[in-house]
Design a protein around this motif. Structure first.
Motif, PDB file in Angstrom:
ATOM      1  N   TRP A   1       0.819  -1.403  -0.097  1.00 28.29           N
ATOM      2  CA  TRP A   1       0.279   0.106  -0.372  1.00 28.29           C
ATOM      3  C   TRP A   1       0.966   1.654  -0.124  1.00 28.29           C
ATOM      4  O   TRP A   1       0.658   1.767  -0.768  1.00 28.29           O
ATOM      5  N   ARG A   2       1.741   0.872   0.890  1.00 29.56           N
ATOM      6  CA  ARG A   2       2.458   2.449   1.003  1.00 29.56           C
ATOM      7  C   ARG A   2       3.788   2.624   0.105  1.00 29.56           C
ATOM      8  O   ARG A   2       3.753   4.159  -0.661  1.00 29.56           O
ATOM      9  N   ARG A   3       4.113   1.685  -0.604  1.00 24.00           N
ATOM     10  CA  ARG A   3       4.963   1.291  -1.917  1.00 24.00           C
ATOM     11  C   ARG A   3       4.247   1.984  -2.970  1.00 24.00           C
ATOM     12  O   ARG A   3       4.619   2.863  -3.734  1.00 24.00           O
ATOM     13  N   VAL A   4       3.042   1.401  -2.879  1.00 19.76           N
ATOM     14  CA  VAL A   4       2.576   2.142  -4.433  1.00 19.76           C
ATOM     15  C   VAL A   4       1.415   3.345  -4.627  1.00 19.76           C
ATOM     16  O   VAL A   4       1.807   4.013  -4.965  1.00 19.76           O
ATOM     17  N   THR A   5       1.512   4.011  -3.065  1.00 14.49           N
ATOM     18  CA  THR A   5       1.097   5.134  -2.795  1.00 14.49           C
ATOM     19  C   THR A   5       2.297   6.721  -3.305  1.00 14.49           C
ATOM     20  O   THR A   5       1.784   7.279  -4.041  1.00 14.49           O
ATOM     21  N   GLU A   6       3.068   5.802  -2.664  1.00 15.40           N
ATOM     22  CA  GLU A   6       4.600   6.935  -3.021  1.00 15.40           C
ATOM     23  C   GLU A   6       4.703   7.001  -4.659  1.00 15.40           C
ATOM     24  O   GLU A   6       5.210   7.482  -4.973  1.00 15.40           O
ATOM     25  N   ARG A   7       4.864   5.641  -4.262  1.00 15.74           N
ATOM     26  CA  ARG A   7       5.028   6.015  -6.714  1.00 15.74           C
ATOM     27  C   ARG A   7       4.004   6.932  -7.404  1.00 15.74           C
ATOM     28  O   ARG A   7       3.970   7.115  -8.189  1.00 15.74           O
ATOM     29  N   ILE A   8       2.461   6.629  -6.627  1.00 16.89           N
ATOM     30  CA  ILE A   8       1.332   8.117  -7.630  1.00 16.89           C
ATOM     31  C   ILE A   8       1.921   9.842  -6.963  1.00 16.89           C
ATOM     32  O   ILE A   8       1.713  10.209  -7.705  1.00 16.89           O
ATOM     33  N   ALA A   9       2.276   9.868  -6.134  1.00 14.02           N
ATOM     34  CA  ALA A   9       2.283  10.368  -5.284  1.00 14.02           C
ATOM     35  C   ALA A   9       3.445  11.616  -6.461  1.00 14.02           C
ATOM     36  O   ALA A   9       2.304  12.740  -6.374  1.00 14.02           O
ATOM     37  N   PRO A  10       4.451  11.795  -7.134  1.00 14.37           N
ATOM     38  CA  PRO A  10       4.789  12.781  -7.525  1.00 14.37           C
ATOM     39  C   PRO A  10       3.388  13.132  -8.988  1.00 14.37           C
ATOM     40  O   PRO A  10       4.032  13.781  -9.377  1.00 14.37           O
TER      41      PRO A  10
END
Ligand code: NAD
Length: 356
Positions: free
Chosen positions: A197-206
Motif C-alpha cells: 500500500w505504502r509503496r504504491v502510494t509513494e509511486r503515485i504521489a509525484p
C-alpha cells in the motif's frame, strides 16, 4: 440534463430519512425522475429476495442509487443471503463500488453534540476514503476449520496494486479539490499488504505535486483523530481500517445521523460516476416509525449524488448550505438537541427546504 435515480429506502428509519432526502432533492432538481422500490426486510417480508429483480432493473437504467438502510433484528440469525443486508452486498459487488467516501463535517451549532471538547471539533471538515471491495473482508481462504479436534478460523488480507492505485488516486483527487493534504493510513510495520500500500502510494504521489502526502500507522491515526481532528483533510485507507476509522470519525460529530456517504465504482466518468449514496448509520430500530430520526445524513447523501453522479455541484452546495443554515438557526433533531427542544424529521426537512 434529465436523470433517473433509483430510490431504495429499505427498513427501519430508512424510508423516513430517504423520503426527506427525495423531497429536498426534488425541490432543487424537479427534473430528476425518482423510481422507488422496496428492498431489504421490506421485500423479504413480501416473500421476495432482498434485492428484487424490478429494483435491480431500475438500478441498471439509473444514473445513481439513493439508498436508505437495511437490516432488522428478526433476520439477524439468518445466513447473509437471507438477510436484508444482502441487498447492499449485491449492489456493492455488482457495481464494483470500490470507493467509499465519507465526509465528516461539524456544522456551526453542532459543536456541543460531540463527545469531544467543542474547541476541538469547531469547523471540522474532513473526508475518509475507504477501499470497499478488497482486503480482509473478501480475501480467500475465509473459513472456520477443525483440525485434529482444534477449532481455528482464517481470514485473508490481500490487495493487488491496481486496487490500491485506484483508491489512492480517489484520495489524491479529492485532496486536490480541498486543502491539498492526504493522509494515507496503513500498518506497514507489521503487514505485507500495508508495505505494498505504502509503496504504491509513494509511486503515485509525484503525479500530485500540489498535494502534501503524509503516512500514518493505523493505531496512531485512531489516536490523532480524537486528539487533533482539525489537522486532517482527506484520509485514504484500506477496507477494515476505513471501517473502524470512519465510525470513529462519526463520533466527532456527535451523531451518526449527520453523516452521508458515497460509494463510487468503475462506471461512468469523473463528475458523472455511477454511485450509491446512503447515510452511514443503520436502520435504528429503536427510533424507527417515531418520526424523530435525523434526516441530515440522507439529505447530504442526496447532495453527494448531485455532485458525483449528476455533475451538479451548484445544487449540491445549495443543499449543504441549507443544512448548515438550519443548524445555525438552532433547528435540531433529538440526537443532537442536547438542551434544546428537538424537532421532528419532517420539521427539520421543511426547515432545510425553506432555506434552499
Ligand atoms: P444504527 O446506526 O442503526 O443505530 C445506532 C444508534 O444510532 C441507535 O441508537 C440509533 O437510534 C442511532 N441513529 C442511527 N441513525 C440515526 C438517525 N438518522 N437519527 C438519529 N439517531 C440515529 O446501528 P445498529 O443499531 O448497530 O444497527 C441496526 C440495524 O441496522 C442492524 O440490522 C444493522 O445490520 C443495520 N445496519 C445497516 C447499515 C446499512 O444499511 N448500510 C449500516 C449499519 C447497520
Amino acid at each position: 440534463m434529465a436523470a433517473t435515480i433509483a430510490v431504495l429506502p429499505g427498513d427501519g428509519i430508512g424510508p423516513e430519512v430517504t423520503h426527506a432526502a427525495v423531497a429536498v432533492l426534488q425541490t432543487v432538481r424537479p427534473d430528476v425522475t425518482c423510481v422507488e422500490h422496496e428492498i431489504g426486510g421490506a421485500a423479504l417480508r413480501r416473500g421476495l429476495p432482498a434485492l428484487p429483480d424490478d429494483a435491480r432493473a431500475t438500478c441498471e437504467r439509473s444514473d445513481a442509487i439513493l439508498f436508505g438502510s437495511v437490516g432488522l433484528p428478526e433476520y439477524d440469525s439468518k445466513p447473509l443471503a437471507e438477510r436484508p443486508e444482502y441487498a447492499l452486498f449485491l449492489l456493492r459487488r455488482d457495481y464494483e463500488l470500490y470507493a467509499n467516501i465519507r465526509p465528516v463535517r461539524v456544522f456551526p451549532g453542532l459543536e456541543d453534540a460531540s463527545s469531544l471538547k467543542p474547541e476541538l471539533v469547531r469547523g471540522l471538515d474532513l473526508v475518509v476514503v475507504r477501499e470497499l471491495t478488497g482486503g480482509i473482508y473478501y480475501g480467500k481462504p475465509k473459513e472456520q476449520r477443525t483440525e485434529d479436534g482444534v477449532e481455528s478460523a482464517v481470514d485473508t488480507m490481500i490487495y493487488h496494486a491496481p486496487e490500491i492505485e485506484r483508491i489512492v488516486r480517489t484520495g489524491f483527487e479529492l485532496a486536490r479539490g480541498r486543502r491539498k493534504h492526504l493522509t494515507s493510513v496503513d500498518k506497514q510495520n507489521i503487514l505485507e499488504t500495508s508495505r505494498l500500500w505504502r509503496r504504491v502510494t509513494e509511486r503515485i504521489a509525484p503525479e500530485y505535486p500540489d498535494v502534501k502526502l503524509e503516512h500514518l500507522l493505523v493505531d496512531n491515526a485512531a489516536m490523532q483523530l480524537v486528539r487533533r481532528p482539525g489537522d486532517f483533510d482527506v484520509i485514504v485507507t484500506e477496507n477494515m481500517f476505513g471501517d473502524i476509522l470512519s465510525d470513529e470519525a462519526a463520533i466527532l460529530t456527535g451523531s451518526i445521523g449527520t453523516l452521508p456517504s458515497a460509494s463510487l465504482g468503475t462506471r461512468g466518468m469523473p463528475g458523472r460516476q455511477f454511485g450509491l449514496y446512503e447515510p452511514i448509520g443503520g436502520t435504528a430500530p429503536d427510533i424507527a416509525g417515531k418520526g424523530i430520526a435525523n434526516p441530515t445524513a440522507a439529505i447530504l447523501s442526496a447532495a453527494l449524488l448531485l455532485r458525483y453522479s449528476l455533475a451538479d455541484d451548484e445544487n449540491a452546495a445549495r443543499i449543504e448550505r441549507a443544512v448548515e443554515r438550519a443548524y445555525a438557526d438552532g433547528v435540531l433533531t433529538a440526537d443532537v438537541a442536547r438542551d434544546n427542544t428537538p424537532v421532528s424529521t419532517q420539521t427539520f426537512t421543511d426547515a432545510v427546504t425553506a432555506r434552499l
